[in-house]
Scaffold this motif. Sequence first.
Motif, PDB file in Angstrom:
ATOM      1  N   ALA A 117       0.828  -1.206   0.000  1.00 43.12           N
ATOM      2  CA  ALA A 117       0.000   0.000   0.000  1.00 43.12           C
ATOM      3  C   ALA A 117       0.863   1.258   0.000  1.00 43.12           C
ATOM      4  O   ALA A 117       0.604   2.199  -0.754  1.00 43.12           O
ATOM      5  N   CYS A 118       1.881   1.270   0.848  1.00 42.08           N
ATOM      6  CA  CYS A 118       2.769   2.445   0.929  1.00 42.08           C
ATOM      7  C   CYS A 118       3.501   2.662  -0.384  1.00 42.08           C
ATOM      8  O   CYS A 118       3.664   3.797  -0.847  1.00 42.08           O
ATOM      9  N   SER A 119       3.959   1.567  -0.986  1.00 42.70           N
ATOM     10  CA  SER A 119       4.669   1.672  -2.265  1.00 42.70           C
ATOM     11  C   SER A 119       3.736   2.205  -3.346  1.00 42.70           C
ATOM     12  O   SER A 119       4.096   3.123  -4.100  1.00 42.70           O
ATOM     13  N   GLY A 120       2.532   1.647  -3.428  1.00 41.72           N
ATOM     14  CA  GLY A 120       1.579   2.089  -4.447  1.00 41.72           C
ATOM     15  C   GLY A 120       1.134   3.520  -4.244  1.00 41.72           C
ATOM     16  O   GLY A 120       1.052   4.300  -5.201  1.00 41.72           O
ATOM     17  N   LEU A 121       0.856   3.894  -2.984  1.00 43.49           N
ATOM     18  CA  LEU A 121       0.431   5.266  -2.700  1.00 43.49           C
ATOM     19  C   LEU A 121       1.551   6.247  -2.990  1.00 43.49           C
ATOM     20  O   LEU A 121       1.313   7.345  -3.503  1.00 43.49           O
ATOM     21  N   GLY A 122       2.773   5.866  -2.671  1.00 47.08           N
ATOM     22  CA  GLY A 122       3.911   6.742  -2.935  1.00 47.08           C
ATOM     23  C   GLY A 122       4.052   7.073  -4.413  1.00 47.08           C
ATOM     24  O   GLY A 122       4.348   8.218  -4.784  1.00 47.08           O
ATOM     25  N   LYS A 123       3.813   6.092  -5.264  1.00 44.27           N
ATOM     26  CA  LYS A 123       3.911   6.327  -6.706  1.00 44.27           C
ATOM     27  C   LYS A 123       2.811   7.270  -7.179  1.00 44.27           C
ATOM     28  O   LYS A 123       3.032   8.125  -8.037  1.00 44.27           O
ATOM     29  N   VAL A 124       1.622   7.121  -6.592  1.00 43.82           N
ATOM     30  CA  VAL A 124       0.497   7.976  -6.982  1.00 43.82           C
ATOM     31  C   VAL A 124       0.732   9.420  -6.528  1.00 43.82           C
ATOM     32  O   VAL A 124       0.457  10.372  -7.266  1.00 43.82           O
ATOM     33  N   LEU A 125       1.255   9.581  -5.308  1.00 40.19           N
ATOM     34  CA  LEU A 125       1.441  10.924  -4.753  1.00 40.19           C
ATOM     35  C   LEU A 125       2.482  11.733  -5.510  1.00 40.19           C
ATOM     36  O   LEU A 125       2.472  12.966  -5.454  1.00 40.19           O
ATOM     37  N   SER A 126       3.394  11.068  -6.196  1.00 39.38           N
ATOM     38  CA  SER A 126       4.439  11.798  -6.927  1.00 39.38           C
ATOM     39  C   SER A 126       3.861  12.636  -8.059  1.00 39.38           C
ATOM     40  O   SER A 126       4.454  13.619  -8.478  1.00 39.38           O
ATOM     41  N   ASP A 127       2.698  12.256  -8.561  1.00 42.26           N
ATOM     42  CA  ASP A 127       2.037  13.034  -9.619  1.00 42.26           C
ATOM     43  C   ASP A 127       0.537  12.794  -9.532  1.00 42.26           C
ATOM     44  O   ASP A 127      -0.084  12.271 -10.455  1.00 42.26           O
ATOM     45  N   ILE A 128      -0.036  13.194  -8.408  1.00 40.65           N
ATOM     46  CA  ILE A 128      -1.430  12.850  -8.139  1.00 40.65           C
ATOM     47  C   ILE A 128      -2.389  13.695  -8.968  1.00 40.65           C
ATOM     48  O   ILE A 128      -2.144  14.880  -9.224  1.00 40.65           O
ATOM     49  N   SER A 129      -3.484  13.071  -9.387  1.00 40.39           N
ATOM     50  CA  SER A 129      -4.514  13.744 -10.164  1.00 40.39           C
ATOM     51  C   SER A 129      -5.850  13.602  -9.439  1.00 40.39           C
ATOM     52  O   SER A 129      -5.998  12.743  -8.560  1.00 40.39           O
ATOM     53  N   PRO A 130      -6.851  14.423  -9.777  1.00 42.77           N
ATOM     54  CA  PRO A 130      -8.127  14.423  -9.052  1.00 42.77           C
ATOM     55  C   PRO A 130      -8.771  13.059  -8.830  1.00 42.77           C
ATOM     56  O   PRO A 130      -9.318  12.832  -7.746  1.00 42.77           O
ATOM     57  N   PRO A 131      -8.761  12.130  -9.809  1.00 46.24           N
ATOM     58  CA  PRO A 131      -9.417  10.833  -9.536  1.00 46.24           C
ATOM     59  C   PRO A 131      -8.832  10.073  -8.351  1.00 46.24           C
ATOM     60  O   PRO A 131      -9.513   9.227  -7.759  1.00 46.24           O
ATOM     61  N   ASP A 132      -7.577  10.392  -8.001  1.00 46.24           N
ATOM     62  CA  ASP A 132      -6.922   9.689  -6.903  1.00 46.24           C
ATOM     63  C   ASP A 132      -7.073  10.403  -5.558  1.00 46.24           C
ATOM     64  O   ASP A 132      -6.641   9.863  -4.538  1.00 46.24           O
ATOM     65  N   TYR A 133      -7.645  11.596  -5.528  1.00 41.02           N
ATOM     66  CA  TYR A 133      -7.699  12.356  -4.278  1.00 41.02           C
ATOM     67  C   TYR A 133      -8.402  11.570  -3.170  1.00 41.02           C
ATOM     68  O   TYR A 133      -7.866  11.407  -2.070  1.00 41.02           O
ATOM     69  N   GLU A 134      -9.623  11.129  -3.442  1.00 42.65           N
ATOM     70  CA  GLU A 134     -10.389  10.439  -2.398  1.00 42.65           C
ATOM     71  C   GLU A 134      -9.784   9.087  -2.011  1.00 42.65           C
ATOM     72  O   GLU A 134      -9.591   8.819  -0.821  1.00 42.65           O
ATOM     73  N   PRO A 135      -9.482   8.206  -2.981  1.00 47.64           N
ATOM     74  CA  PRO A 135      -8.887   6.923  -2.580  1.00 47.64           C
ATOM     75  C   PRO A 135      -7.544   7.091  -1.880  1.00 47.64           C
ATOM     76  O   PRO A 135      -7.232   6.345  -0.943  1.00 47.64           O
TER      77      PRO A 135
END
Length: 410
Positions: free
Chosen positions: A155-173
Amino acid sequence: MPSRRSHTKSRKGCSECKRRHVKCDEGAPKCSLCKKRKLECVYPPPNSDADSPRGSSIAQDGSDSGALTPGGDSPWQTRMVEMRLFHQYLTATYHTLAQDGLSGYHLSISIPRMATSFPYLLDSLLALSALHLATAEPENRRLMVDAALRYQSQACSGLGKVLSDISPPDYEPAFVSSIFIMLFATGLPVVSLENRPVDPLSAVLEVRTLITGCAMLFNRINEMGTDGELDSWLCVPETEERLTEKKAQEYDPLQANDFIDPDIESFSSDDSLEDISKLFDLHRSIMQSLEQLRSTVDTPTSPNQGLYQTTWKLLWQAIEPWPKIGSHGGVISWPLFITDEYLNLLQNGDWMARVLFLHYGVAMRLLCNRWYVRDWGRRLVMATLEPLGEIPPEWSATISWMKQAVEIRS
């Protein structure tokens, strides 16, 4: 030159031998390696794809108890484990996260549905469920904690990758995943029964970092300006802690003081009610101690007076609304608001800063009925006090009260 010795792969070997990449002699009921190392010896089901490299390292042993054992490596085994953990979330774990005013619908319907589209959220959900299951099944505690750590890492690894270039669809999850990750980090030391020494400052800094991530994502959601799936859940201004699941329907936290105060002895036969009354007594004593501390904080005898006053106010705002969470997120969120200057004073042994911090530790005992907090407040207080040695006379009565306050039953 001697020829290389051939190695015949054991396709029906036990899970432990497969995990270690050694040939299994397929002995029954235990192979020789497991017997020698005194390990649980579990053979995969006959029809499982035992040689698949993509599976989880957790498997179901097929026994009536449904115990989980490490070492399985087939997609079937992975799916069975994840189904069990998902079921645990839907039937038990989400109930422990629900609070009055925060709809159980979002926790039981919206978030699981969202998790099926965002792998990092699903991993954090499974990690938290596995950690919760470890508290419900002491006989499987080690195996469940291992599973929880594995999914938490993913989870931490996956979230870290998303946070590096996060877009609106990922805000809530991402926001929900960050909350689950924070709760996991809070609960791991108490659930896994770790006995390693607690570094109070490091523990608070870790919580502060995790909560900061949650707050950043929350702000992104608010700035988005569109109706999200969790919109009505996140915009409830004041929410109340559910003190116990057992008393949820018959006990109104808003009337708790009136309900308990007249005659404590009349409720002594009901353990759950007795524990609730102790929590309310603890809350009152914390607020009394803070009120007494205020006169010292307001006395202009230190160049750090302004910093003391600000920190005291933040502490009061975090604790006073209990059992409501309040606009500042409750006790658990207090580290988010403290400043680096205050942390420097704490690190340098400033006694006023230390006493304020100890009040936070005592206040965490108000959450001791939650499985992911339990005795964390007591451990924090005792770890802070243990190396101090002699207590200054002006603080001796306060410290003595704190030592007694953190010993209330979890």
